[in-house]
Design an enzyme around this catalytic site. Structure first.
Site, PDB file in Angstrom:
ATOM      1  N   TYR A 102       0.853  -1.033  -0.180  1.00  0.00           N
ATOM      2  CA  TYR A 102       0.059   0.072  -0.165  1.00  0.00           C
ATOM      3  C   TYR A 102       0.875   1.316  -0.163  1.00  0.00           C
ATOM      4  CZ  TYR A 102      -4.219   2.378   0.032  1.00  0.00           C
ATOM      5  OH  TYR A 102      -5.369   3.344  -0.050  1.00  0.00           O
ATOM      6  N   ARG A 155      -9.096  10.655  -7.339  1.00  0.00           N
ATOM      7  CA  ARG A 155      -8.331  11.387  -6.352  1.00  0.00           C
ATOM      8  C   ARG A 155      -7.407  10.252  -5.782  1.00  0.00           C
ATOM      9  NH1 ARG A 155      -8.621  12.230  -0.316  1.00  0.00           N
ATOM     10  NH2 ARG A 155      -7.517  10.333  -0.926  1.00  0.00           N
ATOM     11  N   LYS A 173      -6.074  -2.127  -1.010  1.00  0.00           N
ATOM     12  CA  LYS A 173      -6.843  -2.019   0.504  1.00  0.00           C
ATOM     13  C   LYS A 173      -7.525  -3.581   0.785  1.00  0.00           C
ATOM     14  CE  LYS A 173      -7.434   2.287   1.550  1.00  0.00           C
ATOM     15  NZ  LYS A 173      -7.287   3.079   2.870  1.00  0.00           N
ATOM     16  N   GLU A 244     -13.563   4.397  -1.766  1.00  0.00           N
ATOM     17  CA  GLU A 244     -12.174   5.148  -1.747  1.00  0.00           C
ATOM     18  C   GLU A 244     -11.568   5.782  -2.904  1.00  0.00           C
ATOM     19  OE1 GLU A 244      -8.671   5.066   0.473  1.00  0.00           O
ATOM     20  OE2 GLU A 244     -10.150   3.565   0.894  1.00  0.00           O
ATOM     21  N   ASP A 245     -10.956   6.998  -2.324  1.00  0.00           N
ATOM     22  CA  ASP A 245     -10.195   7.808  -3.267  1.00  0.00           C
ATOM     23  C   ASP A 245     -11.232   8.596  -4.357  1.00  0.00           C
ATOM     24  OD1 ASP A 245      -8.227   7.568  -1.876  1.00  0.00           O
ATOM     25  OD2 ASP A 245      -6.850   6.651  -3.402  1.00  0.00           O
ATOM     26  N   ASP A 267     -13.273   5.526   3.566  1.00  0.00           N
ATOM     27  CA  ASP A 267     -12.515   5.354   4.297  1.00  0.00           C
ATOM     28  C   ASP A 267     -11.546   6.689   4.196  1.00  0.00           C
ATOM     29  OD1 ASP A 267     -10.441   3.668   5.863  1.00  0.00           O
ATOM     30  OD2 ASP A 267      -9.111   3.854   4.256  1.00  0.00           O
ATOM     31  N   ASP A 268     -11.673   7.377   3.172  1.00  0.00           N
ATOM     32  CA  ASP A 268     -10.724   8.757   3.369  1.00  0.00           C
ATOM     33  C   ASP A 268     -11.217   9.632   4.434  1.00  0.00           C
ATOM     34  OD1 ASP A 268      -9.133   7.909   0.880  1.00  0.00           O
ATOM     35  OD2 ASP A 268     -11.021   8.055  -0.224  1.00  0.00           O
ATOM     36  N   ASN A 417      -0.386  11.566   1.894  1.00  0.00           N
ATOM     37  CA  ASN A 417       0.545  10.408   1.294  1.00  0.00           C
ATOM     38  C   ASN A 417       0.167  10.444  -0.160  1.00  0.00           C
ATOM     39  OD1 ASN A 417      -1.884   8.919   0.758  1.00  0.00           O
ATOM     40  ND2 ASN A 417      -1.876   8.339   3.026  1.00  0.00           N
TER      41      ASN A 417
END
Length: 564
Positions: A102, A155, A173, A244-245, A267-268, A417
């Site tokens: 990851y 993103r 993930k 996610e993202d 999750d973000d 990150n």
């Protein structure tokens, strides 16, 4: 193993077909009897190996590679060849391999995804085939799916729009769902929603594997998402759907739209919030400043930054502050400076955290007319500074030294990150505060030296949180996931903080303990689901047993051949 994943597997596959199934392949670990039964002689070298031997060979090969991207490609190839061996290697070496599987390496993996693509994994659902979604996900191979991670690739970490290459994120993930929580790989499904990309470099690349089209937005995008969610709910009524993202314009509104329709979370927003709150609760053991006295500055008022504030606000209210008192303790700084009431262009999720203009009207500003981070630090004297901006080195020496002048033990969390997007390096933060900073980072960093000793930098990695959230929800068949379930997860992690027993110790347990920690997080989440009425009633012993039953261990089964 439990009954769901028995020690004996029956299959009609044989020969190449058996060896080419990553869920069933054992490579050289097939016994002589199994080689007889499944026509494997000649297809494998004669040596019969144990799993431990295979893990050692693969670990030696992994360590012999010269770059992290080579190691990433190596592990992805192993995952697509022999999943049991992949997870045995990963779980036994999680601290070493987490940054490869990851963040930060997965970011480069996404950027190069089209060039590295070898074998399909998961589902690519694209706009041109939107009417085929139900048929695609209806295949029997997906009958056992319990957890989905989905992204639209817009993103990716701090790297922006990677289009179909964003598939690296759901794959990574879910690898950690299995490594950290024990979800059987056959129950996990990575999905990329390919709605095009605005990344001109990818569109100009003849090797780009995604839909060669600009990113679709507006009503057409929303209709596609609605088709997808509707099909998922119909196919898997109890599935965990992990977003996610997604970009700031979609992440919060999609969560708001669908969070009460199925068991889902982003999750973000929520996972990042839970690990940040867990880290801050753990830091109280070091700083001695109670939660109700904290003042929080956040650089980057997007989905992650406001998500952290929303969960921390909830925790402050639970600790005894009124809602208005708690809200006044947050100072969010975005591209146009401090968020204040009446500011134009505010997003709905930012509005709860604006400061009253009268409270900041008398501040002395470095540049009149704009209230920047240095002004917030100089005037509000925050005890906590969180970076979620995605801007490298955005937390300057000036800001940190000013903060440390007013606060004895400043808590500083540069969370962006991959590593090159971090707002500050731990070694710099340590030096600028004369070793007084309490530090947590979103990306992995080398240890720092304190008092002549090596000190591990705490990585506030979402891997501490989301596997346990998912495990607890799946084991209890939770109908929904509440904010209090994330707060329960944060508290469970804080209760396991090494700093509780020694203020000189780390805030978070070492990554090697993530699997054990995940079990405790799952217990806390499951208990909160019960308290919230979001899962069917179960006794505590039954909850623990249900969680343990979901925690698959990567060990080889014995095979029997089905005639067919």
């Amino acid at each position: 193993m439990n009954e769901k994943y028995p020690r004996h597997v029956e299959t009609a596959l044989s020969g190449y077909e058996l060896l080419n199934d990553p869920l069933l392949n054992k490579g050289t670990a097939f016994t002589e009897a199994e080689r007889d039964a499944f026509d494997l002689h000649g297809l494998l070298p004669p040596h019969v190996a144990e799993l431990d031997y295979q893990v050692k060979r693969r670990l030696d090969a992994f360590r012999g590679l010269s770059s992290d991207i080579q190691r990433y490609v190596f592990l992805r190839g192993l995952q697509d060849t022999n999943e049991t061996l992949f997870y045995a290697l990963l779980t036994r070496n999680i601290e070493e391999m987490l940054p490869v599987v990851y963040t930060p390496t997965v970011g480069l993996g996404c950027q190069l995804f089209s060039h590295l693509f070898r074998k399909p994994r998961g589902l690519f659902l694209s706009i041109p085939h939107k009417d085929d979604i139900r048929r695609i996900i209806g295949h029997p191979r997906y009958d056992r799916v319990e957890a989905i991670v989905v992204s639209d690739g817009e993103r990716i970490l701090g790297l922006g729009d990677q289009g179909a290459g964003g598939m690296g994120i759901p794959i990574g993930k879910l690898s950690l769902y299995t490594a950290c929580a024990g979800l059987h790989p056959s129950t996990t499904l990575p999905i990329i929603l390919d709605v095009g990309t605005d990344n001109q470099e990818h569109l100009a690349d003849p090797l780009y594997i995604g839909w060669q089209h600009g990113r679709v937005r507006g009503a057409e995008y929303d209709d596609f998402i609605a088709k997808f969610v509707g099909a998922v709910r119909e196919r898997w009524p109890h599935v965990l759907l992990h977003w996610e993202d997604f970009a700031i314009g979609n992440a919060n509104r999609l969560l708001a739209r669908y969070r009460d329709q199925l068991c889902t979370f982003n999750d973000d927003i929520q996972g990042t919030a839970a690990i940040a709150v867990a880290t801050l609760l753990s830091a109280i053991n070091v700083t001695g400043v109670p939660l109700v006295e904290q003042r929080v500055a956040v650089l980057g008022a997007g989905s992650a930054g406001t998500g952290i504030c929303a969960l921390l606000l909830r925790a402050m209210i639970d600790a005894g502050l009124s809602e208005s008192e708690a809200r006044s303790r947050f100072y969010l700084v975005d591209r146009d400076g401090l968020l204040v009431e009446g500011m134009s262009g505010l997003q709905s999720f930012q509005a709860p955290f604006v400061q009253e203009r009268t409270r900041v009207a008398q501040w002395t500003l470095r540049f009149p007319g704009r209230t920047g981070l240095v002004d917030v630090v100089a005037n509000a004297h925050p005890t906590v500074l969180i970076g979620t901006s995605g801007q490298a080195q955005a937390i300057s020496q000036d800001v940190v030294r000013t903060m440390a002048y007013h606060v004895r033990r400043p808590v500083i969390l540069p969370l962006s990150n991959p590593t090159e997007r971090s707002e500050a390096a731990p070694a710099d933060l340590d030096a600028w505060t004369d070793g007084r900073a309490v530090i947590g980072t979103g990306s992995p960093f080398a240890p720092i030296k304190r008092n002549g000793k090596t000190f591990r930098v705490d990585q506030t990695n979402n891997a501490y949180v989301y596997p346990g959230i998912g495990l607890g929800a799946i084991a209890t068949k939770a109908h929904r996931i509440s904010d209090d379930m994330f707060l329960a997860a944060a508290r469970a992690i804080a209760e396991s903080s090494p700093a509780r027993g020694d203020p000189q110790a780390n805030l978070l347990p070492p990554p090697i303990e993530i699997r054990k920690l995940t079990f405790h997080v799952a217990l806390a989440v499951a208990g909160q689901a019960q308290a919230d009425g979001l899962a069917d009633p179960m006794a505590d012993e039954a909850i623990a047993a249900a969680i343990k039953a979901k925690m698959w261990e990567p060990l080889y089964a014995n095979y029997r051949r089905l005639q067919g």
